[in-house]
Design a protein around this motif. Structure first.
Motif, short mmCIF file in Angstrom:
data_model
loop_
_atom_site.label_atom_id
_atom_site.label_comp_id
_atom_site.label_asym_id
_atom_site.label_seq_id
_atom_site.Cartn_x
_atom_site.Cartn_y
_atom_site.Cartn_z
N SER A 1 0.94 -1.07 0.63
CA SER A 1 -0.47 -0.13 -0.10
C SER A 1 0.73 1.15 -0.18
CB SER A 1 -0.67 0.48 1.10
OG SER A 1 -1.78 1.49 1.43
N GLU B 1 -0.41 3.99 1.17
CA GLU B 1 -1.25 4.90 2.48
C GLU B 1 -0.16 6.01 2.93
OE1 GLU B 1 -3.94 6.05 2.02
OE2 GLU B 1 -5.19 4.35 1.02
N ASP C 1 -1.63 8.10 5.79
CA ASP C 1 -1.64 7.90 7.28
C ASP C 1 -2.23 7.16 8.16
OD1 ASP C 1 -4.61 7.59 7.99
OD2 ASP C 1 -4.72 7.78 5.93
N ARG D 1 -4.33 5.35 10.20
CA ARG D 1 -5.39 4.74 10.38
C ARG D 1 -5.44 3.95 8.95
NH1 ARG D 1 -9.86 6.15 12.92
NH2 ARG D 1 -10.24 6.60 10.91
N SER D 2 -5.35 4.61 7.78
CA SER D 2 -5.33 4.17 6.14
C SER D 2 -4.10 3.15 6.05
CB SER D 2 -5.05 5.36 5.53
OG SER D 2 -6.40 6.05 5.33
N ARG D 3 -3.27 3.75 6.71
CA ARG D 3 -1.71 1.64 6.00
C ARG D 3 -2.44 1.24 7.07
NH1 ARG D 3 3.24 5.65 7.56
NH2 ARG D 3 3.60 6.24 4.76
N ARG E 1 -5.76 0.05 7.89
CA ARG E 1 -6.67 -0.38 7.07
C ARG E 1 -6.33 -1.59 6.08
NH1 ARG E 1 -9.70 4.11 8.80
NH2 ARG E 1 -9.40 5.48 6.95
N ALA E 2 -5.27 -0.51 5.75
CA ALA E 2 -4.97 -1.32 4.24
C ALA E 2 -4.02 -3.22 4.43
CB ALA E 2 -4.25 -0.43 3.51
#
Length: 499
Positions: free
Chosen positions: A406, A408, A410, A412-414, A416-417
């Motif tokens: 990923s 990403e 940020d 949180r996005s990392r 989630r990824a």
């Protein structure tokens, strides 16, 4: 592989104590309005979609007759947006023929958002991409309507659009600094309103980047510098969109390869002016840290490419792992062209030795409430929430996202990824996301309380000044991070076997 044990949800903090507090730091809450919900609630009417072939004159007539501030323009791959502001700026001011098709002036499709997207997330998108209108769609991709920047002003964080606009049009460095000095007050107000911590941090980061961008505009105009020859990178917490009141503004620059040594010297001087303007506006600048005016952090794109290649091939040399991690967080915010590191860093995942070194570096700082050094130095009653909790967590997020392929930025996005991957089971990803929110909320509350009292803001928490609930939340959060660090440490021993 041993299965992870599901964790019970963490209790939600009720905020700081609101009764007699003694030495406790408190943040008064604003209760004059309810927090904004999903973006779909702000849609006020049916969408009006026009073909790209419609003339600007006809579109303006439709907007006037029906009282629309914006029209959706069907572009095939999505929707463009035509606003009355756009007509004045792109048609009237430039003397464009009113018979021109609207498809020729609206630009590329605007990102559409789902109706259940939080208002604050849409607000961050509008701030980051400087949008005037956002299409809203349902789960099937059907257009439900559009939300304009004016519609967002009613949200708790809506006034950030006004501040962002004032920053963007500041005519002088001193005027820009005056607007920049309002950012801490704006952040404090969002915290008092109970805005989610990750939303507050994202907006604070975007406003900080906006100040730097405008400073770059002003300095480059004064010195006659060509933006196409420079790419400014936001680094650290601003790039990850998790800035707080104590966050430094870290930066780097990639020059075009054809830029001469003399022009690079001029650029570096301009970078120093930009950093000075930002610092004069109250943004935290560590002049001994990662700043674009330093030769080490301002190179030609080819030089960045060669340096990144060297870091991957020799990860133990010259703090290569540290700089690689730093640049994995980079986010271009001004100028044109690439950075020279794109293709090189894309190849990191296939280098198992380097990935192993990156993981070892990410796990170097252990999550813990206190160290023996703290106890012997008399700091046993304090806790560095950044060094011993949030930094280990963001290091984990960076590495697992890289492993998962990923890009990403940020935290949180990392997480989630990478959720559900071999390196981060879904329940552990969910736990870390919740832990991150809890820690950031405690951190923001503490710093806003310090700000309200006129104290220097700090990441060093005096535990006795926290409420009992917050102390418990911090301790539990640290235990969760430490447990996942141990799991990743064990996993790292078999990293070459992971496909």
């Amino acid at each position: 592989m041993q299965q992870s044990t599901p964790r019970p949800p963490m209790p939600h903090s009720g905020g700081w104590e609101t009764g007699p507090t003694g030495d406790k730091l408190t943040v008064p809450r604003r209760v004059d309005e309810a927090p904004a919900g999903a973006i779909g609630a702000l849609i006020t009417g049916e969408p009006l979609v026009v073909p790209a072939s419609m003339t600007v004159r006809d579109a303006a007539t439709v907007m006037t007759e029906r009282g629309f501030a914006a029209l959706m323009v069907a572009l095939g791959a999505g929707f463009g947006v035509l606003t009355d502001v756009g007509i004045r700026a792109d048609v009237v001011a430039r003397g464009v023929d009113p018979q021109t098709a609207v498809g020729a002036i609206v630009g590329p499709p605007v990102p559409a958002v789902a109706a259940d997207t939080p208002v604050a997330a849409v607000l961050a998108l509008v701030l980051e991409q400087e949008l005037t209108c956002v299409p809203v769609i349902d789960t099937a991709g059907t257009l439900l309507g559009a939300v304009t920047a004016a519609d967002l002003l009613s949200a708790p964080a809506g006034p950030s659009l006004t501040l962002r606009r004032q920053i963007a049009v500041a005519a002088t460095p001193s005027g820009l600094q005056q607007h920049a000095k309002r950012i801490p007050y704006f952040v404090a107000d969002l915290v008092r309103r109970g805005q989610a911590a990750h939303e507050v941090s994202a907006i604070a980061s975007l406003l900080s980047d906006a100040v730097v961008r405008r400073a770059l505009d002003l300095v480059s105009e004064r010195h006659g510098l060509d933006p196409s020859g420079i790419r400014w990178l936001s680094l650290g917490s601003n790039a990850r969109r998790d800035a707080v009141l104590s966050s430094d503004v870290d930066s780097a620059v990639a020059f075009a390869d054809e830029v001469s040594d003399a022009d690079i010297a001029r650029f570096r001087q301009a970078c120093a002016e930009v950093i000075g303007i930002a610092g004069g506006g109250g943004l935290a600048i560590d002049l001994n840290g990662v700043v674009a005016s330093k030769p080490w952090f301002s190179r030609r794109r080819g030089e960045w490419h060669d340096a990144a290649q060297q870091w991957m091939e020799s990860p133990l040399k010259d703090e290569a792992i540290v700089y690689t991690s730093l640049l994995l967080d980079s986010r271009p915010i001004w100028g044109a062209g690439g950075t020279g590191m794109e293709n090189v860093l894309d190849g990191l995942r296939s280098r198992r030795t380097t990935m192993g070194m990156l993981l070892a570096e990410a796990l170097t700082t252990k999550a813990r409430i206190r160290t023996m050094r703290d106890v012997f130095s008399g700091k046993g009653g304090t806790f560095d929430i950044k060094e011993h909790a949030l930094a280990p967590l963001t290091d984990i997020a960076r590495w697992v996202a890289l492993f998962a392929g990923s890009d990403e930025r940020d935290t949180r996005s990392r997480l989630r990824a990478a959720a559900g991957s071999v390196v981060l089971p879904g329940d552990q990803a969910a736990t870390l996301i919740e832990v991150f929110e809890v820690l950031q909320r405690v951190r923001l509350n503490y710093q806003v309380a310090q700000f309200d009292r006129g104290e220097p803001v700090s990441d060093l928490l005096e535990m006795k000044r926290l409420s009992p609930l917050d102390r418990s939340l911090v301790a539990q959060s640290v235990r969760e991070i430490a447990g996942i660090q141990r799991r990743l440490d064990n996993l790292g021993q078999n990293l070459p076997l992971i496909g």
